[in-house]
Design a protein around this motif. Structure first.
Motif, PDB file in Angstrom:
ATOM      1  N   ILE A 131       0.856  -1.186   0.000  1.00 18.32           N
ATOM      2  CA  ILE A 131       0.000   0.000   0.000  1.00 18.32           C
ATOM      3  C   ILE A 131       0.895   1.240   0.000  1.00 18.32           C
ATOM      4  O   ILE A 131       1.794   1.371   0.829  1.00 18.32           O
ATOM      5  N   SER A 132       0.641   2.140  -0.935  1.00 22.48           N
ATOM      6  CA  SER A 132       1.370   3.394  -1.023  1.00 22.48           C
ATOM      7  C   SER A 132       0.728   4.408  -0.077  1.00 22.48           C
ATOM      8  O   SER A 132      -0.499   4.557  -0.055  1.00 22.48           O
ATOM      9  N   TRP A 133       1.554   5.093   0.713  1.00 19.28           N
ATOM     10  CA  TRP A 133       1.091   6.088   1.690  1.00 19.28           C
ATOM     11  C   TRP A 133       1.799   7.413   1.470  1.00 19.28           C
ATOM     12  O   TRP A 133       2.981   7.444   1.109  1.00 19.28           O
ATOM     13  N   MET A 134       1.071   8.492   1.727  1.00 22.71           N
ATOM     14  CA  MET A 134       1.650   9.826   1.812  1.00 22.71           C
ATOM     15  C   MET A 134       1.346  10.327   3.214  1.00 22.71           C
ATOM     16  O   MET A 134       0.198  10.272   3.657  1.00 22.71           O
ATOM     17  N   VAL A 135       2.367  10.787   3.933  1.00 20.00           N
ATOM     18  CA  VAL A 135       2.204  11.323   5.278  1.00 20.00           C
ATOM     19  C   VAL A 135       2.469  12.824   5.185  1.00 20.00           C
ATOM     20  O   VAL A 135       3.502  13.249   4.652  1.00 20.00           O
ATOM     21  N   ASN A 136       1.526  13.615   5.697  1.00 20.94           N
ATOM     22  CA  ASN A 136       1.551  15.053   5.482  1.00 20.94           C
ATOM     23  C   ASN A 136       1.160  15.784   6.764  1.00 20.94           C
ATOM     24  O   ASN A 136       0.147  15.456   7.381  1.00 20.94           O
ATOM     25  N   VAL A 137       1.970  16.757   7.184  1.00 21.34           N
ATOM     26  CA  VAL A 137       1.610  17.617   8.304  1.00 21.34           C
ATOM     27  C   VAL A 137       0.842  18.806   7.734  1.00 21.34           C
ATOM     28  O   VAL A 137       1.328  19.493   6.833  1.00 21.34           O
ATOM     29  N   VAL A 138      -0.357  19.028   8.271  1.00 21.01           N
ATOM     30  CA  VAL A 138      -1.171  20.147   7.824  1.00 21.01           C
ATOM     31  C   VAL A 138      -1.118  21.226   8.894  1.00 21.01           C
ATOM     32  O   VAL A 138      -1.410  20.962  10.061  1.00 21.01           O
ATOM     33  N   THR A 139      -0.721  22.419   8.503  1.00 25.05           N
ATOM     34  CA  THR A 139      -0.656  23.544   9.436  1.00 25.05           C
ATOM     35  C   THR A 139      -1.443  24.711   8.878  1.00 25.05           C
ATOM     36  O   THR A 139      -1.817  24.718   7.702  1.00 25.05           O
TER      37      THR A 139
END
Length: 144
Positions: A131-139
């Motif tokens: 499974i391909s994942w993108m991890v992103n911090v949203v500010t």
């Protein structure tokens, strides 16, 4: 009229139980429902399942941070997850570090967590199940 709901349905080709346990540990996933093929009120047609799949997972629903996903072992051994990524947006860099490290354990990192123009930390990986994942911090400074 209610709005349509789109939810990922992941087919793990014989590794669903292992994947659910991994996501429970890595992402604090909560299993809402789990049914094995042998528990189905209607048995599958003869020849539909590979030998030994009777105890495999026919259907499971689980939540990650309140988001519903569904999963199954499907009707064949092996799986191919191509052409999509699951994106997980978090509020802090510490959360991004934790999720990225957990998901990449046994997987492959395509882009390490790094600062981008839209996020203080963003990274991409493929977990041990493909499974391909993108991890992103949203500010508030960087809308992602």
């Amino acid at each position: 009229m209610t709005q349509p709901v789109i939810q990922p349905y992941l087919m793990f080709g014989g590794r669903c139980e292992e994947a659910l346990e991994f996501y429970r540990t890595a992402l604090d996933a909560q299993i809402d429902m789990l049914m094995r093929f042998q528990e189905s009120p209607d048995p599958p047609p003869p020849g539909m399942l590979p030998p030994g799949f009777e105890n495999k997972i026919m259907h499971a629903s689980f939540r990650i941070a309140g988001n519903m996903l569904m999963a199954s072992d499907g009707c064949e051994v092996g799986s191919q997850f191509k052409g999509f990524s699951l994106s997980i947006s978090v509020a802090t860099e510490a959360e991004a570090d934790r999720y990225f490290a957990a998901l990449s354990d046994g997987g492959q990192v395509q882009m390490p967590l790094t600062k981008t123009f839209w996020s203080p930390k963003f990274g991409m990986l493929t977990d041990r199940f493909g499974i391909s994942w993108m991890v992103n911090v949203v500010t508030t400074e960087c809308n992602g």
